[in-house]
Write a protein that holds these residues in place. Structure first.
Motif, PDB file in Angstrom:
ATOM      1  N   ARG A 418       2.483  -3.542  20.149  1.00  0.00           N
ATOM      2  CA  ARG A 418       2.347  -3.140  18.747  1.00  0.00           C
ATOM      3  C   ARG A 418       3.516  -3.686  17.922  1.00  0.00           C
ATOM      4  NH1 ARG A 418       4.362   0.912  21.758  1.00  0.00           N
ATOM      5  NH2 ARG A 418       6.275   1.949  21.036  1.00  0.00           N
ATOM      6  N   THR A 419       3.349  -3.578  16.590  1.00  0.00           N
ATOM      7  CA  THR A 419       4.417  -3.906  15.643  1.00  0.00           C
ATOM      8  C   THR A 419       4.594  -2.722  14.705  1.00  0.00           C
ATOM      9  OG1 THR A 419       3.889  -6.258  15.724  1.00  0.00           O
ATOM     10  CG2 THR A 419       5.214  -5.494  13.858  1.00  0.00           C
ATOM     11  N   THR A 420       5.852  -2.260  14.566  1.00  0.00           N
ATOM     12  CA  THR A 420       6.135  -1.099  13.726  1.00  0.00           C
ATOM     13  C   THR A 420       7.359  -1.365  12.867  1.00  0.00           C
ATOM     14  OG1 THR A 420       7.523  -0.091  15.441  1.00  0.00           O
ATOM     15  CG2 THR A 420       5.182   0.505  15.423  1.00  0.00           C
ATOM     16  N   VAL A 421       7.497  -0.576  11.809  1.00  0.00           N
ATOM     17  CA  VAL A 421       8.700  -0.598  10.976  1.00  0.00           C
ATOM     18  C   VAL A 421       9.176   0.839  10.799  1.00  0.00           C
ATOM     19  CG1 VAL A 421       9.713  -1.161   8.742  1.00  0.00           C
ATOM     20  CG2 VAL A 421       8.012  -2.691   9.749  1.00  0.00           C
ATOM     21  N   ARG A 422      10.470   1.037  10.975  1.00  0.00           N
ATOM     22  CA  ARG A 422      11.054   2.372  10.854  1.00  0.00           C
ATOM     23  C   ARG A 422      12.140   2.368   9.792  1.00  0.00           C
ATOM     24  NH1 ARG A 422      14.942   5.253  15.314  1.00  0.00           N
ATOM     25  NH2 ARG A 422      15.124   7.289  14.282  1.00  0.00           N
ATOM     26  N   ARG A 423      12.149   3.377   8.946  1.00  0.00           N
ATOM     27  CA  ARG A 423      13.198   3.537   7.938  1.00  0.00           C
ATOM     28  C   ARG A 423      14.191   4.581   8.424  1.00  0.00           C
ATOM     29  NH1 ARG A 423      14.601   6.948   3.732  1.00  0.00           N
ATOM     30  NH2 ARG A 423      15.333   5.972   1.774  1.00  0.00           N
ATOM     31  N   ILE A 424      15.502   4.239   8.377  1.00  0.00           N
ATOM     32  CA  ILE A 424      16.543   5.191   8.768  1.00  0.00           C
ATOM     33  C   ILE A 424      17.596   5.261   7.672  1.00  0.00           C
ATOM     34  CG2 ILE A 424      16.208   4.878  11.247  1.00  0.00           C
ATOM     35  CD1 ILE A 424      18.592   3.000  11.283  1.00  0.00           C
ATOM     36  N   SER A 425      18.304   6.374   7.608  1.00  0.00           N
ATOM     37  CA  SER A 425      19.401   6.562   6.650  1.00  0.00           C
ATOM     38  C   SER A 425      20.676   6.819   7.422  1.00  0.00           C
ATOM     39  CB  SER A 425      19.101   7.737   5.712  1.00  0.00           C
ATOM     40  OG  SER A 425      17.955   7.487   4.932  1.00  0.00           O
ATOM     41  N   LEU A 426      21.687   6.006   7.177  1.00  0.00           N
ATOM     42  CA  LEU A 426      22.925   6.074   7.948  1.00  0.00           C
ATOM     43  C   LEU A 426      24.108   6.396   7.035  1.00  0.00           C
ATOM     44  CD1 LEU A 426      22.332   2.884  10.110  1.00  0.00           C
ATOM     45  CD2 LEU A 426      22.029   5.259  10.829  1.00  0.00           C
ATOM     46  N   PRO A 427      24.912   7.384   7.387  1.00  0.00           N
ATOM     47  CA  PRO A 427      26.101   7.710   6.592  1.00  0.00           C
ATOM     48  C   PRO A 427      27.276   6.820   6.961  1.00  0.00           C
ATOM     49  CG  PRO A 427      25.925   9.220   8.425  1.00  0.00           C
ATOM     50  CD  PRO A 427      24.723   8.310   8.512  1.00  0.00           C
ATOM     51  N   GLY A 428      28.282   6.829   6.103  1.00  0.00           N
ATOM     52  CA  GLY A 428      29.527   6.142   6.458  1.00  0.00           C
ATOM     53  C   GLY A 428      29.847   4.961   5.570  1.00  0.00           C
ATOM     54  N   SER A 429      30.980   4.340   5.878  1.00  0.00           N
ATOM     55  CA  SER A 429      31.445   3.172   5.129  1.00  0.00           C
ATOM     56  C   SER A 429      30.577   1.960   5.420  1.00  0.00           C
ATOM     57  CB  SER A 429      32.887   2.854   5.526  1.00  0.00           C
ATOM     58  OG  SER A 429      32.927   2.470   6.901  1.00  0.00           O
ATOM     59  N   ARG A 430      30.861   0.867   4.752  1.00  0.00           N
ATOM     60  CA  ARG A 430      30.104  -0.369   4.960  1.00  0.00           C
ATOM     61  C   ARG A 430      30.114  -0.790   6.433  1.00  0.00           C
ATOM     62  NH1 ARG A 430      28.335  -4.808   2.197  1.00  0.00           N
ATOM     63  NH2 ARG A 430      28.524  -6.812   3.259  1.00  0.00           N
ATOM     64  N   ASN A 431      31.287  -0.790   7.022  1.00  0.00           N
ATOM     65  CA  ASN A 431      31.374  -1.215   8.420  1.00  0.00           C
ATOM     66  C   ASN A 431      30.680  -0.240   9.359  1.00  0.00           C
ATOM     67  OD1 ASN A 431      32.733  -3.600   7.914  1.00  0.00           O
ATOM     68  ND2 ASN A 431      34.760  -2.668   8.141  1.00  0.00           N
ATOM     69  N   LEU A 432      30.753   1.063   9.043  1.00  0.00           N
ATOM     70  CA  LEU A 432      30.066   2.041   9.882  1.00  0.00           C
ATOM     71  C   LEU A 432      28.555   1.891   9.791  1.00  0.00           C
ATOM     72  CD1 LEU A 432      32.026   5.409   9.632  1.00  0.00           C
ATOM     73  CD2 LEU A 432      31.547   4.069  11.671  1.00  0.00           C
ATOM     74  N   VAL A 433      28.034   1.649   8.598  1.00  0.00           N
ATOM     75  CA  VAL A 433      26.587   1.446   8.452  1.00  0.00           C
ATOM     76  C   VAL A 433      26.157   0.243   9.276  1.00  0.00           C
ATOM     77  CG1 VAL A 433      24.747   0.801   6.853  1.00  0.00           C
ATOM     78  CG2 VAL A 433      26.391   2.579   6.219  1.00  0.00           C
ATOM     79  N   ARG A 434      26.937  -0.817   9.249  1.00  0.00           N
ATOM     80  CA  ARG A 434      26.581  -2.021  10.001  1.00  0.00           C
ATOM     81  C   ARG A 434      26.639  -1.766  11.520  1.00  0.00           C
ATOM     82  NH1 ARG A 434      30.151  -5.872   9.609  1.00  0.00           N
ATOM     83  NH2 ARG A 434      28.683  -7.574  10.055  1.00  0.00           N
ATOM     84  N   SER A 435      27.696  -1.101  11.984  1.00  0.00           N
ATOM     85  CA  SER A 435      27.812  -0.862  13.428  1.00  0.00           C
ATOM     86  C   SER A 435      26.792   0.162  13.902  1.00  0.00           C
ATOM     87  CB  SER A 435      29.236  -0.422  13.781  1.00  0.00           C
ATOM     88  OG  SER A 435      29.562   0.793  13.147  1.00  0.00           O
TER      89      SER A 435
END
Length: 453
Positions: A418-435
């Motif tokens: 299958r193919t799916t897309v998931r939306r997530i919300s991540l807290p934190g600074s720019r680098n934390l969101v990326r990691s």
């Protein structure tokens, strides 16, 4: 503690003799105690230890101590519990005080650093002062240092002669790769071990010390066994709700929790062999989120599982900018399972490299479900990989919309089923969101690979 760098002027003689001599009677008594326990072979078992990191440079933000971490792991693996670590500046009075306190508190005190040839290398003198003995010149040490320089076609400098002075009654630990010899003293209350700072010198010398003191290590029945369970995809409060009652009630193993920016760690410490009991109790409480019971990283687990399944993995990264690929490529054997990553950071890259429609970008913006879907489908067309993951999001601090604020990330996932897309919300600074997005990508792969085992 005075956190300053102190250098005492003066000649070699003034540096190798204690500046304030204790009464002769006290010196003779202390020396006698060390002589008896040293030469008569004290049999005290090393149950507790303290590590002293010597050097004013360790109070700088640019200098990190890794020696104490390595020593702690090696000691606790052998059942010796490290109860404290101390960083002390190159100040003779402070270093002497710390050494004295350590010998009164634990069975084994280990120092790293301060054994070089310069004025601020003061460990030898501090130890001699702390135990009340003189520094003694060892001709064989000077001869070896001089010969080492000669083999390199160089002449030994006069200040290297300092390294040939050791506290009376100490035993030499040879340094095969440097000029700073180590030594250890066995006293009435504890043993002191002095090692040089460079790890390539310190590590083999530590093992030499262990070999000479094997009889003082705890028996297998006294060894503490440690295990780290790694969990991801759970928040701190959710984790605490699941296991709070258990870790408050269970005494063996002892349970502690460490919350990191990316995952959660459950540390089990047990009197051998009951760590297995701890695993058996904990694992069901974090089913679906537990990815390692032997301290493996999530990237290591994913590479191992993908290899076992015979599947190829490919990524296309926007918000992470190649960070997820870096994590995977850091694992030995990644080339067997990892096709690569397309870093499509700009809209132009998404369109030209992955075939994302310009109309889709115009209508939905680059951070959207529709774009994540076309990215992952385009990645599959390019790579042919079995498992494809895409990510696009707002890392901040600017960007975002009312509907998709900073921290919003869309993850596309394509598997053979299958193919799916998931939306997530991540807290934190720019680098934390990326990691944290990188961790989410790896966890997505982990969950799929776990489901097909």
């Amino acid at each position: 503690m005075e956190l300053v760098h102190s250098v005492s002027p003066g000649c070699l003689r003034s540096r190798i003799e204690p500046e304030e001599k204790a009464p002769n009677q006290k010196r003779e008594r202390c020396a006698s105690l060390f002589f008896r326990t040293h030469f008569l072979g004290g049999k005290a078992v090393f149950r507790t230890a303290e590590i002293i990191v010597v050097g004013s440079e360790f109070f700088s933000r640019d200098k990190r101590d890794t020696n104490s971490i390595w020593l702690t792991e090696e000691l606790e693996r052998r059942g010796v519990r490290v109860t404290s670590k101390v960083v002390v500046a190159d100040v003779l009075e402070e270093l002497t005080r710390v050494v004295k306190h350590g010998l009164e508190a634990v069975d084994l005190v280990i120092s790293t650093g301060g054994l070089g040839p310069t004025e601020d290398d003061r460990t030898r003198e501090a130890v001699a002062r702390a135990v009340g003995v003189e520094l003694e010149f060892q001709q064989e040490i000077e001869d070896e240092i001089r010969a080492r320089f000669a083999r390199r076609g160089r002449e030994m400098a006069d200040n290297n002669r300092r390294q040939a002075f050791l506290p009376a009654g100490s035993r030499l630990i040879a340094n095969e790769t440097g000029t700073a010899p180590g030594f250890f003293l066995e006293g009435e209350s504890g043993t002191f071990l002095a090692l040089p700072g460079p790890p390539r010198e310190m590590n083999p010398m530590f093992f030499d010390f262990l070999a000479q003191n094997q009889s003082k290590l705890p028996s297998e029945s006294q060894v503490k066994v440690r295990r780290t369970l790694r969990v991801t995809g759970l928040g701190e409060s959710d984790m605490d709700r699941r296991i709070a009652d258990l870790y408050k009630e269970v005494e063996n193993p002892e349970v502690t929790i460490n919350f990191t920016p990316h995952d959660l760690e459950i540390h089990l410490t047990a009197d051998a062999p009951s760590v297995e009991m701890g695993e058996a109790l904990m694992a069901p409480l974090v089913t679906g989120f537990l990815f390692s019971v032997n301290d493996e990283s999530l990237a290591e687990v994913v590479v191992r599982m993908a290899g076992a399944a015979g599947l190829k993995v490919a990524l296309t990264e926007s918000v992470t900018g190649g960070h997820a690929a870096h994590k995977i490529c850091s694992v030995a054997g990644a080339s067997e399972v990892f096709w690569g990553s397309v870093v499509a950071y700009s809209e132009e890259a998404k369109h030209k490299l992955l075939g994302v429609e310009l109309a889709t970008l115009e209508e939905h913006t680059a951070v959207s479900e529709a774009v994540a879907l076309e990215m992952v489908e385009g990645l599959h067309d390019v790579s042919g990989a079995d498992l494809c993951v895409s990510c696009t999001g707002y890392a901040g601090p600017s960007g975002g919309t009312d509907d998709d604020p900073v921290g919003t990330v869309y993850l596309g996932f394509r598997s053979p089923q299958r193919t799916t897309v998931r939306r997530i919300s991540l807290p934190g600074s720019r680098n934390l969101v990326r990691s944290r997005t990188t961790q989410a990508i790896l966890f997505l792969l982990f969950k799929y690979l776990k489901s097909i085992e």
